[in-house]
Design a protein around this motif. Structure first.
Motif, PDB file in Angstrom:
ATOM      1  N   LEU A  87      31.149  32.200  40.120  1.00  0.00           N
ATOM      2  CA  LEU A  87      31.958  33.428  40.138  1.00  0.00           C
ATOM      3  C   LEU A  87      31.088  34.669  39.945  1.00  0.00           C
ATOM      4  O   LEU A  87      31.196  35.650  40.690  1.00  0.00           O
ATOM      5  N   THR A  88      30.241  34.620  38.941  1.00  0.00           N
ATOM      6  CA  THR A  88      29.385  35.770  38.635  1.00  0.00           C
ATOM      7  C   THR A  88      28.463  36.110  39.803  1.00  0.00           C
ATOM      8  O   THR A  88      28.277  37.276  40.153  1.00  0.00           O
ATOM      9  N   ALA A  89      27.899  35.080  40.419  1.00  0.00           N
ATOM     10  CA  ALA A  89      26.951  35.309  41.507  1.00  0.00           C
ATOM     11  C   ALA A  89      27.635  35.702  42.810  1.00  0.00           C
ATOM     12  O   ALA A  89      27.055  36.417  43.640  1.00  0.00           O
ATOM     13  N   LEU A  90      28.886  35.237  43.011  1.00  0.00           N
ATOM     14  CA  LEU A  90      29.589  35.507  44.266  1.00  0.00           C
ATOM     15  C   LEU A  90      30.125  36.925  44.368  1.00  0.00           C
ATOM     16  O   LEU A  90      30.161  37.503  45.471  1.00  0.00           O
ATOM     17  N   ASP A  91      30.576  37.477  43.272  1.00  0.00           N
ATOM     18  CA  ASP A  91      31.239  38.786  43.317  1.00  0.00           C
ATOM     19  C   ASP A  91      30.432  39.834  44.094  1.00  0.00           C
ATOM     20  O   ASP A  91      30.974  40.475  45.008  1.00  0.00           O
ATOM     21  N   PRO A  92      29.156  40.047  43.786  1.00  0.00           N
ATOM     22  CA  PRO A  92      28.414  41.076  44.536  1.00  0.00           C
ATOM     23  C   PRO A  92      28.207  40.707  46.004  1.00  0.00           C
ATOM     24  O   PRO A  92      28.126  41.602  46.854  1.00  0.00           O
ATOM     25  N   VAL A  93      28.135  39.410  46.312  1.00  0.00           N
ATOM     26  CA  VAL A  93      27.974  38.986  47.709  1.00  0.00           C
ATOM     27  C   VAL A  93      29.206  39.346  48.523  1.00  0.00           C
ATOM     28  O   VAL A  93      29.116  39.933  49.611  1.00  0.00           O
ATOM     29  N   LEU A  94      30.386  39.022  47.999  1.00  0.00           N
ATOM     30  CA  LEU A  94      31.619  39.316  48.724  1.00  0.00           C
ATOM     31  C   LEU A  94      31.860  40.824  48.797  1.00  0.00           C
ATOM     32  O   LEU A  94      32.364  41.333  49.806  1.00  0.00           O
ATOM     33  N   GLU A  95      31.498  41.522  47.740  1.00  0.00           N
ATOM     34  CA  GLU A  95      31.643  42.981  47.740  1.00  0.00           C
ATOM     35  C   GLU A  95      30.772  43.607  48.834  1.00  0.00           C
ATOM     36  O   GLU A  95      31.187  44.538  49.535  1.00  0.00           O
ATOM     37  N   ARG A  96      29.585  43.065  49.008  1.00  0.00           N
ATOM     38  CA  ARG A  96      28.664  43.602  50.019  1.00  0.00           C
ATOM     39  C   ARG A  96      29.086  43.219  51.436  1.00  0.00           C
ATOM     40  O   ARG A  96      29.041  44.044  52.352  1.00  0.00           O
ATOM     41  N   GLU A  97      29.500  41.969  51.631  1.00  0.00           N
ATOM     42  CA  GLU A  97      29.768  41.472  52.978  1.00  0.00           C
ATOM     43  C   GLU A  97      31.134  41.901  53.523  1.00  0.00           C
ATOM     44  O   GLU A  97      31.295  42.048  54.727  1.00  0.00           O
TER      45      GLU A  97
END
Length: 367
Positions: free
Chosen positions: A75-85
């Protein structure tokens, strides 16, 4: 259309292969995020190499840990990825910690979520996977069900409007690899030393917590496998190796010959070479069914009820309590003669998935 696939464990990589191939034939952008839930090369890297999956666009490197630690880390690692993509769809697979973490991260950002392999139920609430699949189904926007039985489960839970019968993508890849193996396009599998592929043997895997975490139960199951009258090629999952060492249990005993997990083509070839399968793996139950090998599942239930209904799979929750003759007769039984049909689809599920996601008008319930 921009789609992010979130994967992290061996079964998800197998399902990803036909999906990635289907997207490659379109103009859609397909981004692969590997959480690193399975960090062992035998359970991850070889599947990208062997199945022709493009390298992950993002690798989170989460690794092992307790369920809470692993889910929280994804969860912690995914949040910025989804926010960016900012994808049009987040596609999650199966029932692992990566599945529920990917779905939760996406829905909290109001991103539409599609769940591949939706609607499967074991009705065993001791299984972490059962909670993962139920929670994912109830927060996802599009439920891509593999079977009619899965559609019925989703209907019983009031999810019919979000559910579509897509078929099972495992059929796509399994039949493709089977044909390649039979055509001699893959090398012979690296079976454990002492297993002669020209003579009858059983292929076995064991990894579920209910079977490996309790020392007495694990010792009893290993003993039951060791007592069989035919050689057993045990492809030892890292979890099994770790638990056996922790409990002081010797895996290589009696009929058991221990080997490493195999790349997917090697696994398919090994199943085809075997006279039967003994497992607690959901994926291998179905693969053995598709490859027409009788299976004995060391669990009290299965999500893949069609394998049992057709006679190809038998559930034996406690093999050590059966008696040695009955246990041996079960795992060495003859294959059914009736036509099992095609309960998991015709091998075109991945194409169906892409088409359904293109046409889905439901939008995000969270938008």
């Amino acid at each position: 259309m921009k789609v992010i696939s979130i994967v992290g464990a061996r079964p998800q990589l197998v399902k990803l292969a036909p999906i990635a191939a289907a997207f490659a034939g379109t103009e859609h952008e397909h981004v692969i995020v590997h959480t690193g839930q399975h960090y062992d090369a035998d359970l991850s890297d070889v599947f990208f190499e062997g199945l022709g999956i493009p390298d992950p666009d993002v690798h989170l490197g989460v690794g092992s840990g307790s369920h809470g630690t692993q889910t929280g880390a994804v969860l912690t690692a995914l949040d910025p990825v989804l926010e960016r993509e900012k994808p049009d769809w987040v596609l999650v697979y199966g029932d692992t910690n990566s599945t529920i973490a990917g779905a939760l991260s996406a829905v909290k950002m109001h991103l539409p979520v599609a769940h591949l392999e939706a609607g499967l139920r074991s009705f065993n609430r001791r299984m972490p996977e059962e909670h993962n699949r139920v929670l994912t189904d109830h927060c996802a926007d599009l439920l891509l069900a593999p079977t009619e039985e899965a559609m019925r489960h989703l209907g019983d839970e009031g999810l019919t409007e979000r559910a579509v019968l897509a078929g099972d993508v495992m059929v796509d890849i399994c039949l493709k690899i089977r044909d390649a193996v039979l055509a001699g396009e893959h090398a012979a599998p690296a079976l454990p030393e002492g297993i002669d592929p020209g003579r009858p043997f059983l292929l076995a895997t064991l990894h579920r917590p209910d079977n490996t975490d309790d020392p007495e139960r694990l010792a009893a199951i290993v003993g039951a496998l060791a007592s069989l009258p035919v050689p057993v090629a045990l492809l030892a999952h890292p979890r099994l190796v770790a638990r056996a060492a922790e409990h002081g249990i010797t895996l290589e005993q009696g009929a058991i010959k221990v080997g490493r997990p195999l790349p997917y083509a090697g696994l398919v070839a090994a199943v085809l070479a075997s006279s039967g399968v003994v497992t607690d793996s959901g994926g291998l139950q179905k693969e053995a069914f598709l490859l027409e090998r009788v299976t004995t599942t060391i669990r009290p239930e299965t999500e893949w009820v069609e394998t049992v209904a057709t006679g190809w799979n038998t559930l034996v929750p406690d093999p050590h309590l059966m008696g040695s003759e009955a246990w041996a007769a079960t795992v060495t039984r003859a294959a059914p003669t009736a036509d099992p049909g095609t309960p998991y689809g015709d091998g075109k599920a991945a194409q169906n998935v892409v088409r359904i996601m293109e046409e889905w008008k439901g939008g995000s319930q969270h938008a």
